[in-house]
Motif scaffolding. Sequence first.
Motif, PDB file in Angstrom:
ATOM      1  N   THR A  76      37.601 -38.149   6.764  1.00 20.89           N
ATOM      2  CA  THR A  76      37.456 -37.047   7.696  1.00 20.89           C
ATOM      3  C   THR A  76      38.180 -37.395   8.988  1.00 20.89           C
ATOM      4  O   THR A  76      38.013 -38.499   9.516  1.00 20.89           O
ATOM      5  CB  THR A  76      35.966 -36.786   8.000  1.00 20.89           C
ATOM      6  OG1 THR A  76      35.255 -36.618   6.771  1.00 20.89           O
ATOM      7  CG2 THR A  76      35.788 -35.559   8.860  1.00 20.89           C
ATOM      8  N   LYS A  77      38.965 -36.448   9.501  1.00 16.99           N
ATOM      9  CA  LYS A  77      39.662 -36.662  10.770  1.00 16.99           C
ATOM     10  C   LYS A  77      38.656 -36.554  11.916  1.00 16.99           C
ATOM     11  O   LYS A  77      37.744 -35.718  11.874  1.00 16.99           O
ATOM     12  CB  LYS A  77      40.778 -35.648  10.954  1.00 16.99           C
ATOM     13  CG  LYS A  77      41.915 -35.847   9.987  1.00 16.99           C
ATOM     14  CD  LYS A  77      43.034 -34.869  10.248  1.00 16.99           C
ATOM     15  CE  LYS A  77      44.170 -35.121   9.269  1.00 16.99           C
ATOM     16  NZ  LYS A  77      45.301 -34.219   9.514  1.00 16.99           N
ATOM     17  N   ILE A  78      38.841 -37.413  12.923  1.00 14.13           N
ATOM     18  CA  ILE A  78      37.918 -37.442  14.057  1.00 14.13           C
ATOM     19  C   ILE A  78      38.683 -37.486  15.374  1.00 14.13           C
ATOM     20  O   ILE A  78      39.872 -37.794  15.414  1.00 14.13           O
ATOM     21  CB  ILE A  78      36.963 -38.659  14.003  1.00 14.13           C
ATOM     22  CG1 ILE A  78      37.757 -39.985  14.079  1.00 14.13           C
ATOM     23  CG2 ILE A  78      36.072 -38.603  12.785  1.00 14.13           C
ATOM     24  CD1 ILE A  78      36.892 -41.212  14.320  1.00 14.13           C
ATOM     25  N   ASN A  79      37.969 -37.165  16.429  1.00 20.69           N
ATOM     26  CA  ASN A  79      38.358 -37.456  17.802  1.00 20.69           C
ATOM     27  C   ASN A  79      37.357 -38.482  18.306  1.00 20.69           C
ATOM     28  O   ASN A  79      36.172 -38.410  17.957  1.00 20.69           O
ATOM     29  CB  ASN A  79      38.312 -36.204  18.680  1.00 20.69           C
ATOM     30  CG  ASN A  79      39.371 -35.209  18.293  1.00 20.69           C
ATOM     31  OD1 ASN A  79      40.467 -35.570  17.884  1.00 20.69           O
ATOM     32  ND2 ASN A  79      39.039 -33.937  18.396  1.00 20.69           N
ATOM     33  N   TRP A  80      37.817 -39.437  19.124  1.00 21.86           N
ATOM     34  CA  TRP A  80      36.932 -40.512  19.536  1.00 21.86           C
ATOM     35  C   TRP A  80      37.201 -40.929  20.980  1.00 21.86           C
ATOM     36  O   TRP A  80      38.225 -40.597  21.568  1.00 21.86           O
ATOM     37  CB  TRP A  80      37.071 -41.722  18.616  1.00 21.86           C
ATOM     38  CG  TRP A  80      38.402 -42.423  18.743  1.00 21.86           C
ATOM     39  CD1 TRP A  80      39.565 -42.098  18.122  1.00 21.86           C
ATOM     40  CD2 TRP A  80      38.698 -43.553  19.586  1.00 21.86           C
ATOM     41  NE1 TRP A  80      40.559 -42.953  18.502  1.00 21.86           N
ATOM     42  CE2 TRP A  80      40.065 -43.853  19.397  1.00 21.86           C
ATOM     43  CE3 TRP A  80      37.947 -44.330  20.462  1.00 21.86           C
ATOM     44  CZ2 TRP A  80      40.688 -44.907  20.066  1.00 21.86           C
ATOM     45  CZ3 TRP A  80      38.573 -45.376  21.118  1.00 21.86           C
ATOM     46  CH2 TRP A  80      39.919 -45.657  20.919  1.00 21.86           C
ATOM     47  N   GLY A  81      36.251 -41.666  21.536  1.00 19.43           N
ATOM     48  CA  GLY A  81      36.393 -42.239  22.866  1.00 19.43           C
ATOM     49  C   GLY A  81      35.247 -43.179  23.157  1.00 19.43           C
ATOM     50  O   GLY A  81      34.223 -43.177  22.469  1.00 19.43           O
ATOM     51  N   ILE A  82      35.444 -43.999  24.179  1.00 22.68           N
ATOM     52  CA  ILE A  82      34.419 -44.937  24.644  1.00 22.68           C
ATOM     53  C   ILE A  82      33.856 -44.379  25.950  1.00 22.68           C
ATOM     54  O   ILE A  82      34.610 -43.933  26.822  1.00 22.68           O
ATOM     55  CB  ILE A  82      35.034 -46.336  24.900  1.00 22.68           C
ATOM     56  CG1 ILE A  82      35.707 -46.880  23.634  1.00 22.68           C
ATOM     57  CG2 ILE A  82      33.997 -47.299  25.449  1.00 22.68           C
ATOM     58  CD1 ILE A  82      34.776 -47.233  22.505  1.00 22.68           C
ATOM     59  N   GLU A  83      32.529 -44.413  26.098  1.00 20.93           N
ATOM     60  CA  GLU A  83      31.919 -43.849  27.300  1.00 20.93           C
ATOM     61  C   GLU A  83      32.402 -44.564  28.557  1.00 20.93           C
ATOM     62  O   GLU A  83      32.532 -45.793  28.581  1.00 20.93           O
ATOM     63  CB  GLU A  83      30.394 -43.909  27.218  1.00 20.93           C
ATOM     64  CG  GLU A  83      29.743 -43.172  28.362  1.00 20.93           C
ATOM     65  CD  GLU A  83      28.375 -42.632  28.037  1.00 20.93           C
ATOM     66  OE1 GLU A  83      27.857 -41.863  28.855  1.00 20.93           O
ATOM     67  OE2 GLU A  83      27.813 -42.967  26.981  1.00 20.93           O
TER      68      GLU A  83
END
Length: 143
Positions: A76-83
């Motif tokens: 599954t394609k995702i968008n991500w980031g670190i807080e």
Amino acid sequence: MKSLHVLLITLFLVATQSHSQVQVDQIAYNGRDHFITTTIGYPASGTYIPTGQKVPSTILNPDGTGVIQADDLTKTKINWGIECTDEGIPIFKEGFNSATYTFWYRTNDSDKWNYSQFSIHFAKKKMFLMGERVREYVDYNVQ
């Protein structure tokens, strides 16, 4: 003299526009706003797999996109980031030779953000994602 003045102004404008800034995105979770970035001072992007296995994997691209593979091997394609703070400063808890961050991601077919743990273990030169997926890294910050 006038052309020198115009040249200096042009150089100044180009320098200020091309100076890279940390990209910060605002997300909402349970009615609260959070900020995320992909820039934390360590190479968070890459491929994460369980120790001793080849699948399932998670691929994090530097631009905040990626692919997460479930235990049944569906991708599954995702968008991500670190807080981080609204200024782009990563938020983490410091441990003994480690740092723990909050990893945020959402699948491209959903607006719902999920979170998990992302940790860096400095002595082992390893990064752990979601507790079980791991990748080794090279620390270029070592003096």
